[in-house]
Design a protein around this motif. Structure first.
Motif, PDB file in Angstrom:
ATOM      1  N   GLU A 113       4.442 -47.532  39.362  1.00 50.70           N
ATOM      2  CA  GLU A 113       4.408 -48.664  38.438  1.00 50.70           C
ATOM      3  C   GLU A 113       3.699 -48.242  37.154  1.00 50.70           C
ATOM      4  OE1 GLU A 113       2.408 -53.092  37.976  1.00 50.70           O
ATOM      5  OE2 GLU A 113       2.216 -52.057  39.892  1.00 50.70           O
ATOM      6  N   ARG A 114       4.281 -48.594  36.005  1.00 54.09           N
ATOM      7  CA  ARG A 114       3.697 -48.261  34.699  1.00 54.09           C
ATOM      8  C   ARG A 114       3.485 -49.535  33.898  1.00 54.09           C
ATOM      9  NH1 ARG A 114       7.362 -45.386  30.542  1.00 54.09           N
ATOM     10  NH2 ARG A 114       7.329 -47.323  29.408  1.00 54.09           N
ATOM     11  N   ILE A 115       2.313 -49.608  33.295  1.00 50.68           N
ATOM     12  CA  ILE A 115       1.990 -50.721  32.403  1.00 50.68           C
ATOM     13  C   ILE A 115       1.674 -50.125  31.036  1.00 50.68           C
ATOM     14  CG2 ILE A 115       0.428 -52.648  31.955  1.00 50.68           C
ATOM     15  CD1 ILE A 115      -0.174 -52.625  34.998  1.00 50.68           C
ATOM     16  N   ASP A 116       2.408 -50.541  30.018  1.00 52.25           N
ATOM     17  CA  ASP A 116       2.122 -50.101  28.656  1.00 52.25           C
ATOM     18  C   ASP A 116       1.113 -51.063  28.051  1.00 52.25           C
ATOM     19  OD1 ASP A 116       3.812 -47.824  28.585  1.00 52.25           O
ATOM     20  OD2 ASP A 116       5.535 -49.173  28.397  1.00 52.25           O
ATOM     21  N   MET A 117       0.042 -50.500  27.499  1.00 51.62           N
ATOM     22  CA  MET A 117      -1.073 -51.313  27.010  1.00 51.62           C
ATOM     23  C   MET A 117      -1.387 -51.025  25.553  1.00 51.62           C
ATOM     24  SD  MET A 117      -3.785 -50.980  30.110  1.00 51.62           S
ATOM     25  CE  MET A 117      -3.473 -51.667  31.706  1.00 51.62           C
ATOM     26  N   THR A 118      -1.768 -52.071  24.864  1.00 44.90           N
ATOM     27  CA  THR A 118      -2.375 -51.985  23.542  1.00 44.90           C
ATOM     28  C   THR A 118      -3.629 -52.835  23.621  1.00 44.90           C
ATOM     29  OG1 THR A 118      -0.216 -51.793  22.484  1.00 44.90           O
ATOM     30  CG2 THR A 118      -2.074 -52.441  21.075  1.00 44.90           C
ATOM     31  N   GLN A 119      -4.757 -52.287  23.194  1.00 41.79           N
ATOM     32  CA  GLN A 119      -5.999 -53.051  23.287  1.00 41.79           C
ATOM     33  C   GLN A 119      -6.907 -52.768  22.104  1.00 41.79           C
ATOM     34  OE1 GLN A 119      -7.038 -51.509  27.183  1.00 41.79           O
ATOM     35  NE2 GLN A 119      -8.822 -50.469  26.336  1.00 41.79           N
ATOM     36  N   GLY A 120      -7.662 -53.794  21.760  1.00 47.11           N
ATOM     37  CA  GLY A 120      -8.634 -53.683  20.682  1.00 47.11           C
ATOM     38  C   GLY A 120      -9.906 -54.401  21.071  1.00 47.11           C
TER      39      GLY A 120
ATOM     40  N   LYS B 276      -8.447 -58.686  13.746  1.00 48.39           N
ATOM     41  CA  LYS B 276      -9.895 -58.827  13.610  1.00 48.39           C
ATOM     42  C   LYS B 276     -10.672 -57.758  14.391  1.00 48.39           C
ATOM     43  CE  LYS B 276      -9.393 -63.799  12.940  1.00 48.39           C
ATOM     44  NZ  LYS B 276      -9.293 -63.672  11.524  1.00 48.39           N
ATOM     45  N   CYS B 277      -9.956 -56.912  15.117  1.00 46.10           N
ATOM     46  CA  CYS B 277     -10.612 -55.882  15.934  1.00 46.10           C
ATOM     47  C   CYS B 277     -11.188 -54.776  15.072  1.00 46.10           C
ATOM     48  CB  CYS B 277      -9.628 -55.283  16.934  1.00 46.10           C
ATOM     49  SG  CYS B 277      -9.205 -56.422  18.261  1.00 46.10           S
ATOM     50  N   ASP B 278     -12.312 -54.247  15.511  1.00 45.57           N
ATOM     51  CA  ASP B 278     -12.955 -53.120  14.845  1.00 45.57           C
ATOM     52  C   ASP B 278     -12.507 -51.812  15.486  1.00 45.57           C
ATOM     53  OD1 ASP B 278     -14.478 -54.823  13.217  1.00 45.57           O
ATOM     54  OD2 ASP B 278     -16.021 -55.027  14.758  1.00 45.57           O
ATOM     55  N   GLY B 279     -12.575 -50.753  14.724  1.00 45.17           N
ATOM     56  CA  GLY B 279     -12.353 -49.427  15.282  1.00 45.17           C
ATOM     57  C   GLY B 279     -10.903 -49.127  15.594  1.00 45.17           C
ATOM     58  N   ILE B 280     -10.727 -48.208  16.516  1.00 49.80           N
ATOM     59  CA  ILE B 280      -9.415 -47.693  16.905  1.00 49.80           C
ATOM     60  C   ILE B 280      -8.733 -48.688  17.840  1.00 49.80           C
ATOM     61  CG2 ILE B 280      -8.236 -45.823  18.143  1.00 49.80           C
ATOM     62  CD1 ILE B 280     -10.720 -44.068  17.434  1.00 49.80           C
ATOM     63  N   ILE B 281      -7.476 -48.994  17.555  1.00 55.25           N
ATOM     64  CA  ILE B 281      -6.660 -49.771  18.495  1.00 55.25           C
ATOM     65  C   ILE B 281      -6.096 -48.759  19.486  1.00 55.25           C
ATOM     66  CG2 ILE B 281      -4.660 -51.274  18.776  1.00 55.25           C
ATOM     67  CD1 ILE B 281      -7.076 -52.505  17.184  1.00 55.25           C
TER      68      ILE B 281
ATOM     69  N   ILE C  87     -14.883 -45.349  22.958  1.00 54.06           N
ATOM     70  CA  ILE C  87     -13.827 -44.541  22.316  1.00 54.06           C
ATOM     71  C   ILE C  87     -13.225 -45.301  21.140  1.00 54.06           C
ATOM     72  CG2 ILE C  87     -11.545 -43.518  22.678  1.00 54.06           C
ATOM     73  CD1 ILE C  87     -12.530 -42.992  25.638  1.00 54.06           C
ATOM     74  N   SER C  88     -13.055 -46.620  21.275  1.00 49.80           N
ATOM     75  CA  SER C  88     -12.491 -47.395  20.165  1.00 49.80           C
ATOM     76  C   SER C  88     -13.415 -47.382  18.957  1.00 49.80           C
ATOM     77  CB  SER C  88     -12.215 -48.834  20.598  1.00 49.80           C
ATOM     78  OG  SER C  88     -13.402 -49.589  20.646  1.00 49.80           O
ATOM     79  N   LYS C  89     -14.709 -47.271  19.204  1.00 52.72           N
ATOM     80  CA  LYS C  89     -15.696 -47.310  18.121  1.00 52.72           C
ATOM     81  C   LYS C  89     -15.936 -45.931  17.504  1.00 52.72           C
ATOM     82  CE  LYS C  89     -20.192 -49.449  17.256  1.00 52.72           C
ATOM     83  NZ  LYS C  89     -21.279 -50.216  17.870  1.00 52.72           N
ATOM     84  N   TYR C  90     -15.997 -44.898  18.353  1.00 51.36           N
ATOM     85  CA  TYR C  90     -16.394 -43.565  17.880  1.00 51.36           C
ATOM     86  C   TYR C  90     -15.308 -42.499  17.992  1.00 51.36           C
ATOM     87  CZ  TYR C  90     -21.002 -45.688  18.233  1.00 51.36           C
ATOM     88  OH  TYR C  90     -22.073 -46.528  18.102  1.00 51.36           O
ATOM     89  N   GLY C  91     -14.222 -42.761  18.693  1.00 49.06           N
ATOM     90  CA  GLY C  91     -13.187 -41.768  18.876  1.00 49.06           C
ATOM     91  C   GLY C  91     -13.568 -40.731  19.907  1.00 49.06           C
ATOM     92  N   LEU C  92     -12.873 -39.609  19.881  1.00 51.54           N
ATOM     93  CA  LEU C  92     -13.054 -38.565  20.897  1.00 51.54           C
ATOM     94  C   LEU C  92     -14.090 -37.524  20.519  1.00 51.54           C
ATOM     95  CD1 LEU C  92      -9.349 -37.841  21.875  1.00 51.54           C
ATOM     96  CD2 LEU C  92     -10.981 -39.311  23.032  1.00 51.54           C
ATOM     97  N   LEU C  93     -14.370 -37.318  19.256  1.00 50.70           N
ATOM     98  CA  LEU C  93     -15.206 -36.193  18.831  1.00 50.70           C
ATOM     99  C   LEU C  93     -16.609 -36.218  19.415  1.00 50.70           C
ATOM    100  CD1 LEU C  93     -14.165 -35.938  15.084  1.00 50.70           C
ATOM    101  CD2 LEU C  93     -13.414 -34.525  17.002  1.00 50.70           C
TER     102      LEU C  93
END
Length: 157
Positions: free
Chosen positions: A23-30, A77-82, A147-153
């Motif tokens: 089962e696969r669920i495609d997600m977008t989140q902020g 209205k979300c901050d950072g990375i979607i 991760i949404s706030k700072y990313g991967l680095l």
């Protein structure tokens, strides 16, 4: 009544073959806020607003339904990375389910797997399958909100 989420999170050593059979669920989140976590998420054709309390292995979690219009309004209205990802639900022993997240876009190099449990004792007794990598449950840098706030680095070694 309080809803408690008890889960362990791992890096992925090896992606299981034949992902298309799960089962696969495609997600977008902020994230509207990261402390406390207030997240909106699209899961295929469903929309959810989630509040998460503090904690790493165990924390409170409340989910409320949204409609598409509300989701799209709040997404602006979300901050950072979607975050966009596909989640594969892979059955494990004892009725457990591995939720493998395959991230997309600028986060495409990230793969995380989570398993939810009924108790902290069950979580602590869990022996992960060989395809799981390092246990990062207690490392907040692997929370999607971080991760949404700072990313991967910031968490690369």
């Amino acid at each position: 009544m309080e809803n408690i989420e008890i889960e362990r999170k791992f890096l992925v050593k090896e992606i299981p073959s034949n992902l298309d059979k799960y089962e696969r669920i495609d997600m977008t989140q902020g994230y509207l806020n990261t402390n406390p976590v207030v997240r909106i998420r699209k899961e295929n054709d469903d929309y959810v607003l989630t509040y998460k309390g503090s904690g790493l292995l165990s924390r409170s979690e409340y989910n409320l339904p949204l409609n598409e219009e509300s989701f799209n309004h709040l997404l602006k209205k979300c901050d950072g990375i979607i975050i966009s990802k596909s989640r594969y639900k892979i059955p494990l022993e004892n009725g457990l389910v591995a939720e493998l997240d395959v991230f997309k876009g600028n986060l495409h190099s990230l793969f995380l797997v989570e398993v939810e449990f009924k108790s902290v004792e069950d979580a602590n007794a869990f022996i992960p399958p060989v395809w799981f990598g390092a246990d990062v449950t207690t490392d907040s840098r692997y929370h999607n909100s971080y991760i949404s706030k700072y990313g991967l680095l910031k968490w690369r070694y």
